[in-house]
Design an enzyme around this catalytic site. Sequence first.
Site, PDB file in Angstrom:
ATOM      1  N   ASP A  53      26.996 -67.563  14.637  1.00 50.79           N
ATOM      2  CA  ASP A  53      27.486 -66.224  15.003  1.00 50.79           C
ATOM      3  C   ASP A  53      26.495 -65.540  15.951  1.00 50.79           C
ATOM      4  OD1 ASP A  53      25.535 -65.736  13.131  1.00 50.79           O
ATOM      5  OD2 ASP A  53      26.740 -64.391  11.889  1.00 50.79           O
ATOM      6  N   SER A  54      25.383 -66.254  16.272  1.00 47.55           N
ATOM      7  CA  SER A  54      24.509 -65.811  17.363  1.00 47.55           C
ATOM      8  C   SER A  54      25.276 -65.810  18.681  1.00 47.55           C
ATOM      9  CB  SER A  54      23.276 -66.713  17.458  1.00 47.55           C
ATOM     10  OG  SER A  54      23.649 -68.080  17.446  1.00 47.55           O
ATOM     11  N   ASP A  92      29.584 -70.859  11.576  1.00 43.58           N
ATOM     12  CA  ASP A  92      29.202 -69.665  10.809  1.00 43.58           C
ATOM     13  C   ASP A  92      30.439 -68.862  10.442  1.00 43.58           C
ATOM     14  OD1 ASP A  92      26.500 -69.370  10.247  1.00 43.58           O
ATOM     15  OD2 ASP A  92      26.030 -68.598  12.247  1.00 43.58           O
ATOM     16  N   LYS A 122      28.978 -72.297   7.378  1.00 43.13           N
ATOM     17  CA  LYS A 122      27.696 -71.751   6.918  1.00 43.13           C
ATOM     18  C   LYS A 122      27.915 -70.290   6.535  1.00 43.13           C
ATOM     19  CE  LYS A 122      24.002 -70.994   9.805  1.00 43.13           C
ATOM     20  NZ  LYS A 122      23.820 -69.525   9.735  1.00 43.13           N
ATOM     21  N   GLU A 124      25.839 -66.676   4.867  1.00 47.35           N
ATOM     22  CA  GLU A 124      24.570 -66.005   4.561  1.00 47.35           C
ATOM     23  C   GLU A 124      24.641 -65.360   3.181  1.00 47.35           C
ATOM     24  OE1 GLU A 124      23.444 -63.232   7.651  1.00 47.35           O
ATOM     25  OE2 GLU A 124      23.648 -64.743   9.223  1.00 47.35           O
ATOM     26  N   GLU A 191      15.641 -69.031   7.217  1.00 42.29           N
ATOM     27  CA  GLU A 191      15.262 -68.396   8.485  1.00 42.29           C
ATOM     28  C   GLU A 191      14.066 -67.473   8.294  1.00 42.29           C
ATOM     29  OE1 GLU A 191      18.507 -66.803  10.769  1.00 42.29           O
ATOM     30  OE2 GLU A 191      17.151 -65.817  12.197  1.00 42.29           O
TER      31      GLU A 191
HETATM   32  O1  KIV Z   1      23.823 -67.924  14.238  1.00 46.66           O
HETATM   33  C1  KIV Z   1      22.873 -68.708  14.376  1.00 46.66           C
HETATM   34  O2  KIV Z   1      22.532 -69.171  15.477  1.00 46.66           O
HETATM   35  C2  KIV Z   1      22.132 -69.078  13.174  1.00 46.66           C
HETATM   36  C3  KIV Z   1      20.857 -69.840  13.354  1.00 46.66           C
HETATM   37  C4  KIV Z   1      19.799 -68.943  13.884  1.00 46.66           C
HETATM   38  C5  KIV Z   1      20.444 -70.527  12.118  1.00 46.66           C
HETATM   39  O3  KIV Z   1      22.522 -68.766  12.096  1.00 46.66           O
END
Ligand code: KIV
Length: 273
Positions: A53-54, A92, A122, A124, A191
Site C-alpha cells: 500500500d506504499s 497489502d 498482508k 498490519e 518494520e
Molecule cells: O507497503 C509496503 O511497501 C510495505 C513494506 C514497507 C513492507 O508494507
Amino acid sequence: MSGYISDDARKVTTRRLVEMKQRGEKIAMLTSYDYTMAQIVDGAGMDVILVGDSASNVMAGNVTTLPITLDQMIYHAKSVVRGVKRAMVVVDMPFGSYQGNEMEGLASAIRIMKESHADALKMEGGEEIIGTVKRILSAGIPVMGHLGLMPQSINKYGTYTVRAKDNAEAEKLVRDAHLLEEAGCFSIVLEKIPAALAQRVSSELTVPVIGIGAGGGVDGQVLVIQDMLGMNNGFRPRFLRRYADLHTVMTDALSHYISDVKNLDFPNEKEQY
Ligand code: KIV
C-alpha cells in the site's frame, strides 16, 4: 526457464518460503505496483513481490498509505500478477478494508484474491485484528502479518521513528508475533524495530520473518523498489541501501531527449517512415 538468475524456476509458495528458512536461505522481497516493473523484478529472480500500500506514496503521491482504496490496490495487484511467473505475489490489504469487522475483512480479502489472482495478502496488526486474520485464513487465503512500524497507524503514532524500543512495546510485539504464527500466518514482516528484537522474534518463530529496517538477523529483507533504485532523491533513511541512482540516470536521459527534440536531432532519417 531462461532469464532467471535463480536456478530454481518453480513458483514460490508459502511452503517453499518455510523450507528456505529451515535451510537458512534468506528470502528476497521487493515491492512492485505495475506490469513492466513486475516483469523485471520477477525476471531478476525475486522470491516475493509485495504489492504494497506504499503505492499510495510512491505511485499516487499521498503523504500516507491511508488514502489508497481497495479498488486501487486490486488494479495494482492485477497489473503485477500479469507480469509475474515465478515470484509469490503478496498484496497489502488497504486501510479501512479489514479493521471494521471480520466479515468485512473477509469480503475485502476475497475480492482481492478473486479479482487479482494474487497468491497471498498482508495485514498490519496483532491481537487487535486476530479474529479477522483467522477468518481470512479459514477461507484458505494465506496471510502475512506485519508488526512494528505499521504505516496505516501513523496518525496514532504521530511519527515514523523506530518502534518497540521500550520493554512493554517489545513484549507486546513478541506476543503478537506468536499469536499470528499460532493463527496460521505463513510469514511476518517486521518494520523498523531494533535488530536484536527482530532476531529474537525470528529465532522464536518457525515461519519466516522478513525485515525492513529490522537488521540482518531475520529470514529475509523487503524494500520499496523506488527507494532502493534511487528514484526518490529525498528519502534516505538509515536502513535504506540504494542500489542505483535512477533519479540521475533518468534525469540525464530526459534532458538528452529534450535537447534532441529542440535541436531537431530527433527523429533522424532512420527513425521515420
Ligand atoms: O507497503 C509496503 O511497501 C510495505 C513494506 C514497507 C513492507 O508494507
